[in-house]
Design a protein around this motif. Sequence first.
Motif: not given
Length: 252
Positions: A127-153
Motif C-alpha cells: 500500500k503506497a503511502g502507508s508509512f507516511e500515514k502512520v508517522v502522521e497519525n503517531i504525531k496526531l495521537s500524541k497531540k491528543y494525549g493518546i499513548k502510542v505504541v509501534i508494533n513490528c513483526c
Amino acid sequence: KKYILRGIEFAVTFKCNFGCNHCLCARIDESGKREEMTPSDYSRVVKEAMKLGATTFGMEGGEPFIVKNWEDFIKAWQPKKNHIIITTNGFLVDEAKIKRAYELGVDTINYSLDSGYPEIHNAFRKKAGSFEKVVENIKLSKKYGIKVVINCCVHKGNLYTDGFRELLELAEREQVLLCTLFAKGVGNFHNKEVMLDKEDVENYEKIIRPYNWVTRHLNFNYGKQFGCPGTKEMINMTPYGDVMNCANMHIY
C-alpha cells in the motif's frame, strides 16, 4: 497466586484494506460466511469479563477501522472504567478519528510499522503511502494525549536490515514504545522460514541493546513473569465470538 482474567483482545473483523505478506488471520477469515458480533454482544461479554477482573479491552482485526460502527464497540467496552487499546495499520485513520477516539476514552493506539524505510514498509504492506500515514497519525495521537505504541513483526527477513535499525531510531526520536513481535508460522507465514531461532534471538538482543524505547512482546505478562499470558490472564476472541488463548494459536 491465583490467575485472574485481566483482559480480552477482540478481533472485531477479519476484513482488511491491506493484503500484507504476514497477515495473521488470512487462513481463518470467514467473512461473509459467519455472523460477526454486535455491540450488544460485546457489552454482555465485557460485563461478564469485568466481573472476573478484566480491566483491558483491545480492538484489532483485520483492520478495525473498516467497521463503520467502531465507536459503538468502544462504548460497549465501558472506556471510562477500562483501559482501551486500538491496533491498526493506520491507513484509514485521520485526525477526526483520533479526536473521536480520545473523546470516547481510548487510552492507547498501536500502529503497525515493518521498517524505518518508507519504501520497504509500503512494499511489505502492498500500500503506497502507508508509512507516511502512520508517522502522521503517531504525531496526531500524541497531540491528543493518546499513548502510542509501534508494533513490528520481527522475522528472519527484517531482523538484520538497516530498515529495522532505522525503525529503532524512529522510536527513539518520537519517544514512543516499539513493541517487537516475533513472527509465528501462522496466517500468511504458514510453512515459511521466518521464525527466529536461538541465534537470531541472541542477535536481536544485541541489536536492540543500545535503544531505550523498544520492548519484546510477551517479555512480561501482567504477573511480571516471562512468557505468554494466554488463557492465564488474557484471551482473544474472533469476530464471530470464538475464544482463543492468543491470536497466534488458532484453536477455538
